[in-house]
Write a protein that holds these residues in place. Structure first.
Motif, mmCIF file in Angstrom:
data_model
loop_
_atom_site.group_PDB
_atom_site.id
_atom_site.type_symbol
_atom_site.label_atom_id
_atom_site.label_comp_id
_atom_site.label_asym_id
_atom_site.label_seq_id
_atom_site.Cartn_x
_atom_site.Cartn_y
_atom_site.Cartn_z
ATOM 1 N N SER A 1 0.829 -1.204 0.000
ATOM 2 C CA SER A 1 0.000 0.000 0.000
ATOM 3 C C SER A 1 0.861 1.251 0.000
ATOM 4 O O SER A 1 1.996 1.241 0.502
ATOM 5 N N ARG B 1 0.055 5.790 0.247
ATOM 6 C CA ARG B 1 -0.908 6.880 0.268
ATOM 7 C C ARG B 1 -0.268 8.110 -0.346
ATOM 8 O O ARG B 1 0.748 8.601 0.160
ATOM 9 N N SER C 1 -0.446 12.115 -1.453
ATOM 10 C CA SER C 1 -1.053 13.370 -1.013
ATOM 11 C C SER C 1 -0.878 14.427 -2.091
ATOM 12 O O SER C 1 0.163 14.471 -2.762
ATOM 13 N N PHE D 1 -8.342 1.364 -4.619
ATOM 14 C CA PHE D 1 -7.921 2.743 -4.355
ATOM 15 C C PHE D 1 -9.082 3.535 -3.773
ATOM 16 O O PHE D 1 -10.239 3.309 -4.132
ATOM 17 N N THR D 2 -8.749 4.493 -2.903
ATOM 18 C CA THR D 2 -9.757 5.373 -2.339
ATOM 19 C C THR D 2 -9.257 6.808 -2.377
ATOM 20 O O THR D 2 -8.155 7.099 -1.875
ATOM 21 N N TYR E 1 -6.133 13.056 -0.999
ATOM 22 C CA TYR E 1 -5.343 11.851 -0.805
ATOM 23 C C TYR E 1 -5.784 10.762 -1.782
ATOM 24 O O TYR E 1 -6.922 10.729 -2.240
ATOM 25 N N GLN F 1 -5.428 6.725 -1.361
ATOM 26 C CA GLN F 1 -4.993 5.522 -0.668
ATOM 27 C C GLN F 1 -4.999 4.381 -1.662
ATOM 28 O O GLN F 1 -6.046 4.079 -2.249
ATOM 29 N N ASN G 1 -4.244 0.440 -2.172
ATOM 30 C CA ASN G 1 -4.034 -0.863 -1.543
ATOM 31 C C ASN G 1 -3.952 -1.951 -2.604
ATOM 32 O O ASN G 1 -4.362 -1.740 -3.749
#
Length: 116
Positions: A17, A19, A21, A67-68, A79, A81, A83
């Motif tokens: 994962s 993240r 920004s 993905f989020t 952001y 995220q 995974n």
């Protein structure tokens, strides 16, 4: 002039994962949508995910469920995220912010490399 600064990229093994920004120099309330795009070597830039000022989200089929995209209005930051990363997710990831006038700003990009 708005500046977008991406961070959080790097090298990760498949299944891992990260993240990302995207920090804006001004209020993100002024943007209709903010999104993440990516470009792999030899390929066209493609949409990954977007989020509207109202918080509605949209994802490419290839990243749905993994993905989020989210945002923190107080920090003027969006952001991504990511995974369950796959080698095919390897690309330079760019942040794009679009005003209600349709004028768009791009960040400089951050490299994501997923090893198999």
């Amino acid at each position: 002039q708005v500046q977008l600064v991406e961070s959080g990229g790097g090298l990760v093994q498949a299944g891992g994962s990260l993240r990302l920004s995207c920090a804006a120099s001004g209020s993100i309330f002024s943007f209709k949508t903010i999104g993440w795009y990516r470009q792999a070597p030899g390929k066209q830039r493609e949409l990954v995910a977007t989020i509207t000022s109202a918080g509605n989200t949209n994802y490419a089929d290839s990243v749905k469920g993994r993905f989020t995209i989210s945002k923190d209005n107080g920090k003027n930051t969006v952001y991504l995220q990511m995974n369950s990363l796959k080698p095919e997710d390897t690309a330079v990831y760019y942040c794009k912010a679009v005003r209600y006038t349709s004028f768009a700003y791009w960040g400089q990009g951050t490299q994501v490399t997923v090893s198999s």
